[in-house]
Design a protein around this motif. Structure first.
Motif, PDB file in Angstrom:
ATOM      1  N   ASP A 135       0.800  -1.223   0.000  1.00 55.45           N
ATOM      2  CA  ASP A 135       0.000   0.000   0.000  1.00 55.45           C
ATOM      3  C   ASP A 135       0.834   1.275   0.000  1.00 55.45           C
ATOM      4  OD1 ASP A 135       0.942  -0.591   2.491  1.00 55.45           O
ATOM      5  OD2 ASP A 135      -0.824   0.152   3.567  1.00 55.45           O
ATOM      6  N   ILE A 136       2.157   1.150  -0.058  1.00 52.34           N
ATOM      7  CA  ILE A 136       3.021   2.334  -0.110  1.00 52.34           C
ATOM      8  C   ILE A 136       4.110   2.159  -1.161  1.00 52.34           C
ATOM      9  CG2 ILE A 136       2.642   2.991   2.299  1.00 52.34           C
ATOM     10  CD1 ILE A 136       5.352   1.805   2.959  1.00 52.34           C
ATOM     11  N   MET A 137       4.682   3.274  -1.591  1.00 51.20           N
ATOM     12  CA  MET A 137       5.820   3.268  -2.512  1.00 51.20           C
ATOM     13  C   MET A 137       6.933   4.111  -1.919  1.00 51.20           C
ATOM     14  SD  MET A 137       4.162   3.491  -6.331  1.00 51.20           S
ATOM     15  CE  MET A 137       5.797   3.284  -7.092  1.00 51.20           C
ATOM     16  N   THR A 138       8.169   3.784  -2.252  1.00 54.57           N
ATOM     17  CA  THR A 138       9.324   4.512  -1.712  1.00 54.57           C
ATOM     18  C   THR A 138      10.271   4.929  -2.832  1.00 54.57           C
ATOM     19  OG1 THR A 138      10.619   2.480  -1.374  1.00 54.57           O
ATOM     20  CG2 THR A 138       9.207   3.209   0.444  1.00 54.57           C
ATOM     21  N   TRP A 139      10.952   6.046  -2.605  1.00 53.92           N
ATOM     22  CA  TRP A 139      11.983   6.534  -3.516  1.00 53.92           C
ATOM     23  C   TRP A 139      13.169   6.978  -2.660  1.00 53.92           C
ATOM     24  CZ3 TRP A 139       6.889   7.533  -3.636  1.00 53.92           C
ATOM     25  CH2 TRP A 139       6.181   7.167  -4.793  1.00 53.92           C
ATOM     26  N   TRP A 140      14.376   6.722  -3.140  1.00 53.02           N
ATOM     27  CA  TRP A 140      15.569   6.996  -2.343  1.00 53.02           C
ATOM     28  C   TRP A 140      16.639   7.673  -3.185  1.00 53.02           C
ATOM     29  CZ3 TRP A 140      14.634   6.028   2.677  1.00 53.02           C
ATOM     30  CH2 TRP A 140      13.626   5.113   2.982  1.00 53.02           C
ATOM     31  N   SER A 141      17.338   8.595  -2.554  1.00 54.71           N
ATOM     32  CA  SER A 141      18.509   9.231  -3.158  1.00 54.71           C
ATOM     33  C   SER A 141      19.706   8.914  -2.262  1.00 54.71           C
ATOM     34  CB  SER A 141      18.298  10.747  -3.268  1.00 54.71           C
ATOM     35  OG  SER A 141      19.479  11.392  -3.669  1.00 54.71           O
ATOM     36  N   CYS A 142      20.607   8.098  -2.766  1.00 51.11           N
ATOM     37  CA  CYS A 142      21.732   7.621  -1.953  1.00 51.11           C
ATOM     38  C   CYS A 142      23.062   7.950  -2.627  1.00 51.11           C
ATOM     39  CB  CYS A 142      21.639   6.104  -1.749  1.00 51.11           C
ATOM     40  SG  CYS A 142      20.071   5.540  -1.050  1.00 51.11           S
ATOM     41  N   ASP A 143      24.065   8.144  -1.802  1.00 50.85           N
ATOM     42  CA  ASP A 143      25.442   8.316  -2.271  1.00 50.85           C
ATOM     43  C   ASP A 143      26.246   7.132  -1.722  1.00 50.85           C
ATOM     44  OD1 ASP A 143      27.993   9.019  -2.960  1.00 50.85           O
ATOM     45  OD2 ASP A 143      27.930  11.034  -2.093  1.00 50.85           O
ATOM     46  N   ASP A 144      26.396   6.092  -2.549  1.00 50.47           N
ATOM     47  CA  ASP A 144      27.023   4.841  -2.075  1.00 50.47           C
ATOM     48  C   ASP A 144      28.461   5.021  -1.622  1.00 50.47           C
ATOM     49  OD1 ASP A 144      24.658   3.625  -2.600  1.00 50.47           O
ATOM     50  OD2 ASP A 144      25.281   2.704  -4.495  1.00 50.47           O
ATOM     51  N   ASP A 145      29.152   6.044  -2.168  1.00 51.22           N
ATOM     52  CA  ASP A 145      30.545   6.262  -1.790  1.00 51.22           C
ATOM     53  C   ASP A 145      30.677   7.045  -0.489  1.00 51.22           C
ATOM     54  OD1 ASP A 145      31.381   4.953  -4.094  1.00 51.22           O
ATOM     55  OD2 ASP A 145      31.301   6.806  -5.281  1.00 51.22           O
ATOM     56  N   ASN A 146      29.610   7.699  -0.080  1.00 51.90           N
ATOM     57  CA  ASN A 146      29.673   8.512   1.141  1.00 51.90           C
ATOM     58  C   ASN A 146      28.339   8.437   1.876  1.00 51.90           C
ATOM     59  OD1 ASN A 146      30.696  10.355   3.034  1.00 51.90           O
ATOM     60  ND2 ASN A 146      30.041  12.128   1.819  1.00 51.90           N
ATOM     61  N   HIS A 147      27.876   7.213   2.114  1.00 53.98           N
ATOM     62  CA  HIS A 147      26.522   7.037   2.614  1.00 53.98           C
ATOM     63  C   HIS A 147      26.352   7.357   4.098  1.00 53.98           C
ATOM     64  CE1 HIS A 147      28.421   3.135   3.489  1.00 53.98           C
ATOM     65  NE2 HIS A 147      27.552   3.040   4.485  1.00 53.98           N
TER      66      HIS A 147
END
Length: 580
Positions: A30-42
């Motif tokens: 019933d929900i959706m998610t979106w993510w903005s990640c910086d894998d090199d500096n998480h």
């Protein structure tokens, strides 16, 4: 989110990598998610948006700035663009070049969205203090370079929504002996009337040194608007007479047209045997004559964006826009730039908005004695009180409109005969089954032929205080003067009913048609009956709380709305109190 009825949740400094973020809420349908990640500096980045599917379905575009920003573009019904920008600014000021570059990207996004006339919400951890920036401006000092983000937001007609509802918003960050307000929700000015309240609360479900900032929206104007193509389709199929464009000369032409058309059928109306069959023929002629003449009247299409709302809702919406405009001109910066601390300038500003404030204060019994002599802070406080009262009353009045509409489409029904269920889709069979259903759906009468007793005998006995002569004139022929008087008494702006003959048309129908309609009414009195078409009614099935499953038994009572031929309520023609 369900427990707290949160429709959209923005989280910052998530410290997540892309692979880990994809797994979060994966099992929730019933929900959706979106993510903005910086894998090199998480460890010191990350932004996420978690949204209920009821609103996620409107999302058409996603833009990501790695680890720092996440933009979702929603296209709502009615071609309304709604943009959510979640940001997590650098906390370390040593990254000055990166921060300024990030600000340039944010400004480019805002400019592009403003060209689309989008409603924008910019939300997140700014890691900058607007309160400090305001203090610097008051002291005529140059603001800190990192606080330029607020200048960018204000340049694009956005405001800190927290300051609309609170003079001194609570701090959102607290670590040992340091406190500050660095988490914000900024919105475009056109979104202010759609907000209900803003709050700052401690987070209980996990450990953090930040507080949660929450904005409550009134969603009807944003998410429950009709689709534009449906509005246009509806209006194309429902052309209405534009009475505002009809002057006296056009009405005279209309009456002449009715007279000429009626002259062709004069023999049918004047020389006819008195019978219900012939009366029906006369009515058909009158009705069709009106329809032909109506083609000469100017028509209009309804505005597809115009809302048909209760007067109280319209009143509150109008004042929400007016008061929000006043409040946006009472920010600290505007007060300084307009020199509203000066008595004369303050009085000019107050006089300009006096009518708006006095009207709403009168409605809510707010004391405004000496309003024109109050300083700008006192005036702002009154405006804020009025704004909150309007918001609360608007939300309360509008609550009934938030209910999901249920409807029944009788294109197929399920019937049961001899314990065998059958689905019918043929129109004629459906009509016959419905007729049979409505003949027998009411319970049997409980009358057991018992004789009347006690007070009921007296109640139904002949009344000595009623003179039978009083009713002798009820069925006397209607005179021309009486008919003319009743026609003139008809109210304007009323729905015309099945015949599509409005009261305005009756008032301007001319002498020939007036004589014909009078004769029709008197013939009905003579035969003691009414026209076949006058017996027709509009039928409204009301669904029960359970889903409509094509069974007529799954409906509540039906509402019948009688509609007479001339578009007015059926009552005695001789009654001065009723309509004709």
């Amino acid at each position: 989110m369900k427990i707290n009825k949160i429709s959209c949740l923005i989280v910052t400094e998530t410290k997540l990598q892309t692979a880990s973020a994809k797994m979060i809420y994966k099992e929730y349908k019933d929900i959706m998610t979106w993510w903005s990640c910086d894998d090199d500096n998480h460890f010191s980045t990350g932004v996420g948006i978690i949204m209920n599917n009821d609103y996620a379905k409107y999302i058409i575009k996603k833009d990501i700035t790695e680890g720092r920003a996440l933009k979702l573009t929603l296209l709502l019904k009615g071609k309304i663009w709604f943009t959510i920008i979640a940001i997590y600014n650098f906390s370390n000021n040593s990254y000055k070049d990166e921060i300024l570059e990030f600000y340039m990207k944010l400004e480019e996004i805002l400019i592009a969205e403003k060209k689309l006339k989008a409603k924008i919400v910019c939300i997140g951890d700014f890691n900058a203090s607007y309160d400090t920036a305001i203090a610097q401006q008051r002291a005529n000092r140059k603001i800190f370079w990192k606080d330029r983000i607020f200048q960018i937001l204000k340049k694009n007609v956005m405001i800190d929504i927290n300051l609309i509802y609170h003079d001194k918003p609570l701090n959102t960050w607290n670590r040992s002996d340091k406190k500050s307000r660095i988490d914000y929700i900024w919105v475009t000015e056109d979104l202010v009337p759609d907000t209900i309240y803003v709050s700052t609360n401690k987070v209980h479900i996990f450990e953090t040194d930040h507080s949660a900032v929450t904005v409550y929206f009134q969603i009807d104007d944003l998410f429950h608007t009709k689709q534009l193509f449906k509005k246009k389709k509806h209006n194309n199929n429902n052309l209405k007479v534009d009475y505002k464009k009809i002057d006296s000369q056009l009405w005279e032409t209309y009456a002449e047209k009715l007279g000429k058309l009626l002259d062709k059928e004069k023999d049918l109306i004047d020389n006819v045997e008195i019978s219900i069959k012939n009366i029906n023929r006369i009515w058909n002629t009158i009705r069709d004559t009106f329809k032909k003449a109506n083609n000469e009247l100017p028509k209009k299409k309804g505005n597809p964006n115009k809302e048909v709302l209760p007067k109280t809702i319209v009143f509150y919406k109008r004042f929400l826009h007016k008061l929000s405009f006043i409040l946006t001109n009472l920010t600290e910066k505007k007060i300084m730039s307009l020199n509203l601390t000066n008595y004369r300038e303050c009085k000019k500003f107050t006089e300009k908005h006096y009518e708006t404030i006095s009207e709403i204060c009168f409605k809510f019994a707010i004391d405004i004695d000496g309003l024109l002599d109050k300083n700008i802070k006192e005036f702002k406080e009154i405006v804020k009180i009025a704004f909150k009262l309007v918001q609360m009353n608007f939300a309360e009045e509008n609550s009934t409109l938030n209910r999901k509409r249920s409807k029944i489409v009788l294109d197929k029904i399920v019937i049961e005969k001899n314990s065998v269920k059958q689905l019918i889709s043929d129109e004629e069979l459906i009509e016959n089954e419905l007729i049979e259903h409505f003949k027998s759906f009411a319970e049997k009468k409980l009358n057991s032929n018992e004789t009347l007793k006690g007070r009921w005998i007296r109640q139904y006995s002949p009344k000595e205080d009623i003179n039978e002569c009083w009713y002798n004139e009820v069925i006397q022929p209607i005179s021309e003067s009486e008919w003319d008087h009743m026609i003139r008494q008809l109210a304007n702006d009323k729905a015309p009913g099945i015949s599509q003959i409005s009261n305005e048309m009756l008032k301007h129908m001319g002498a020939s048609m007036k004589s014909a309609t009078l004769k029709l009414a008197n013939l009905c009195l003579q035969v003691g009956d009414i026209l076949e078409e006058w017996r027709h009614a509009l039928l409204y099935p009301i669904p029960k709380t359970m889903d409509w499953i094509n069974k007529t038994v799954e409906t509540e009572k039906f509402i019948y709305e009688p509609s007479t031929a001339l578009g007015t309520s059926p009552s005695s023609p001789n009654s001065q109190e009723g309509n004709t």
